[in-house]
Design an enzyme around this catalytic site. Structure first.
Site, PDB file in Angstrom:
ATOM      1  N   HIS A 263       0.830  -1.215   0.000  1.00  0.00           N
ATOM      2  CA  HIS A 263       0.000   0.000   0.000  1.00  0.00           C
ATOM      3  C   HIS A 263       0.864   1.266   0.000  1.00  0.00           C
ATOM      4  O   HIS A 263       0.894   1.992  -0.967  1.00  0.00           O
ATOM      5  CB  HIS A 263      -1.025   0.045   1.144  1.00  0.00           C
ATOM      6  CG  HIS A 263      -1.958  -1.117   1.172  1.00  0.00           C
ATOM      7  ND1 HIS A 263      -2.766  -1.426   0.097  1.00  0.00           N
ATOM      8  CD2 HIS A 263      -2.195  -2.067   2.111  1.00  0.00           C
ATOM      9  CE1 HIS A 263      -3.485  -2.509   0.386  1.00  0.00           C
ATOM     10  NE2 HIS A 263      -3.154  -2.924   1.596  1.00  0.00           N
ATOM     11  N   ASP A 314      -5.053  -8.011  -3.560  1.00  0.00           N
ATOM     12  CA  ASP A 314      -5.363  -7.825  -2.146  1.00  0.00           C
ATOM     13  C   ASP A 314      -6.717  -8.377  -1.732  1.00  0.00           C
ATOM     14  O   ASP A 314      -6.863  -9.570  -1.477  1.00  0.00           O
ATOM     15  CB  ASP A 314      -5.235  -6.318  -1.810  1.00  0.00           C
ATOM     16  CG  ASP A 314      -5.302  -6.031  -0.321  1.00  0.00           C
ATOM     17  OD1 ASP A 314      -5.293  -6.985   0.471  1.00  0.00           O
ATOM     18  OD2 ASP A 314      -5.361  -4.842   0.062  1.00  0.00           O
TER      19      ASP A 314
HETATM   20 ZN   LIG Z   1      -3.584  -6.844   2.475  1.00  0.00          ZN
END
Ligand SMILES: [Zn+2]
Length: 439
Positions: A263, A314
């Site tokens: 991220h 994800d």
């Molecule tokens: Zn994750």
């Protein structure tokens, strides 16, 4: 020796080459010739052939939330509650069924290697199973059944927030302390399609004084960590430690060349410099970051600071690495009012070779002699892809997972003409596995 003949293939340059013969010996590429005549025995790959795509950040079970937890209002934190209701229902058998279907969906999307950031270690009450790594073994078996490579990122998850004990379903994530996590994680075995790595869940879930233990135990292997996905994580870290999550990880030796920060959305300028300077790389998950209203991370600035970028699906709101790749550029355009922040080869690198490096498969993810023979053919005659004159740009900016026709992993066909050769009806497998969880 088996042979493939691609109408076009992306060999790493600015544009794709035409008429490419790819000879495979065993699991590796033995020869590549562009502008070649096809050998008589060659299997034709229509459209453009890319190296295998890498999905560097996956939580397989989050797939069970697609189409259930996306409409309406709410935040990352309310989404997490919905995710926990699935997390508490899984056992080794249901995890195997779900992950097999999810990895088969990945294969259909051209993903030949997945990094599974795995923290569902123990039973729902927090007691280790008779085989303490049985949940992880289910993931390895699922990847094998789906025909793809996997890196098992055994995740250390000790606290429910900074200074907070594990709560509710979180008890099945925890090993007590980093030493016990390391002892359990050390008792795993690799396999030809399996590599072993580790993860720090986040600065929320591993106390600062235990970060170094995890980093030490993960020496020589990929080490992933969720980093600054939400401003609340930064606020809590600043309040508790007087520094950002990036600075805290750096101080405790977590950031180094085999580390991948996932991220990296809310970073200070100093964080960007520290990450780049440490040699760590970064994995962006743009469709999830949009879905959870996380924000747009500083992708181009990270690359300029020497952090290589890879991509992950994800939460699996969609599983489409091509969509993630173009999102890197398109989100930059929105945030900066400028086009061309990433060129096509950089976006394809993020989807292929960089992702494999992030998962400990250095050298894979390229069409090059000696590399793993992982091939992904994308059609150029669908309603989405027809009419272009630059096959590589078409693949990045127009194609979707639905345009993947053929997938070869280690020289063996896994998907042919859009059909998975080992999991015949992936849609049915997904709906059966997910339906059973909500029974
Ligand atoms: Zn994750």
């Amino acid at each position: 020796v088996t042979a493939f003949y691609a109408d076009y293939a992306w060999l790493g340059g600015d544009r794709a080459d035409a008429a490419v013969q790819i000879d495979v010996d065993g699991e590796r590429i033995a020869d590549i010739r562009a502008g070649a005549e096809p050998s008589p025995d060659a299997t034709r790959l229509a459209g453009i052939t890319l190296p295998g795509l890498a999905n560097s950040h996956s939580h397989a079970f989050h797939r069970a939330l697609r189409g259930r937890a996306q409409g309406g209002t709410g935040s990352f934190w309310t989404w997490r509650k919905a995710m926990y209701t699935v997390a508490e229902r899984l056992d080794p058998d249901s995890y195997l069924r779900l992950a097999t279907a999810v990895y088969a969906e990945m294969a259909l999307a051209g993903i030949t290697c997945v990094g599974e950031f795995h923290y569902l270690h123990h039973d729902p009450g927090g007691t280790p199973y008779a085989d303490p790594n049985v949940m992880q073994a289910a993931l390895a078996e699922a990847a094998s059944a789906a025909g793809i490579r996997i890196t098992l990122l055994d995740t250390c998850y000790l606290t429910g927030g900074i200074g907070a004990p594990l709560d509710g379903v979180q008890v099945r994530f925890g090993d007590g302390d980093a030493e016990r996590w390391a002892a359990r994680a050390a008792d795993r075995e690799a396999a030809p399609h399996v590599r072993l790595g580790a993860a720090v869940h986040s600065v929320r879930a591993v106390p600062a004084d235990q970060l170094a233990t995890v980093a030490l135990a993960a020496s020589g292997a990929p080490l992933h960590v969720h980093l600054s996905e939400q401003p609340a994580e930064n606020d809590a870290c600043l309040a508790a430690h007087g520094r950002t999550p990036t600075a805290l990880l750096d101080e405790h030796g977590v950031l180094r060349p085999s580390t991948v920060a996932v991220h990296a959305t809310h970073l200070t300028d100093e964080d960007v410099a520290v990450l780049g300077g440490s040699g760590a790389d970064v994995c962006f998950c743009p469709t999830t970051e949009r879905d959870l209203a996380d924000g747009i991370g500083p992708a181009r600035r990270l690359l300029d600071a020497d952090a290589e970028l890879s991509l992950g699906s994800d939460s699996h709101a969609v599983i489409d690495v091509l969509a993630e790749a173009r999102a890197l550029e398109l989100d930059e355009r929105l945030a900066n009012g400028e086009r061309g922040r990433f060129d096509v080869p950089s976006l394809l690198d993020a989807a292929t070779v960089n992702g494999h490096r992030a998962l400990g498969w250095a050298g894979a993810g390229r069409l090059r002699v000696g590399a793993e023979a992982d091939l992904v053919a994308i059609r150029l005659d669908s309603v989405r892809t027809a009419g272009g004159d630059d096959p590589a740009a078409t693949a990045v900016f127009a194609a979707t997972a639905a345009d993947v026709t053929d997938v070869v992993v280690g020289g063996r066909p896994v998907v042919r003409e859009g059909v998975h050769l080992r999991v015949p009806d992936v849609g049915h497998a997904l709906s059966a596995a997910i339906g059973a969880l909500y029974g």
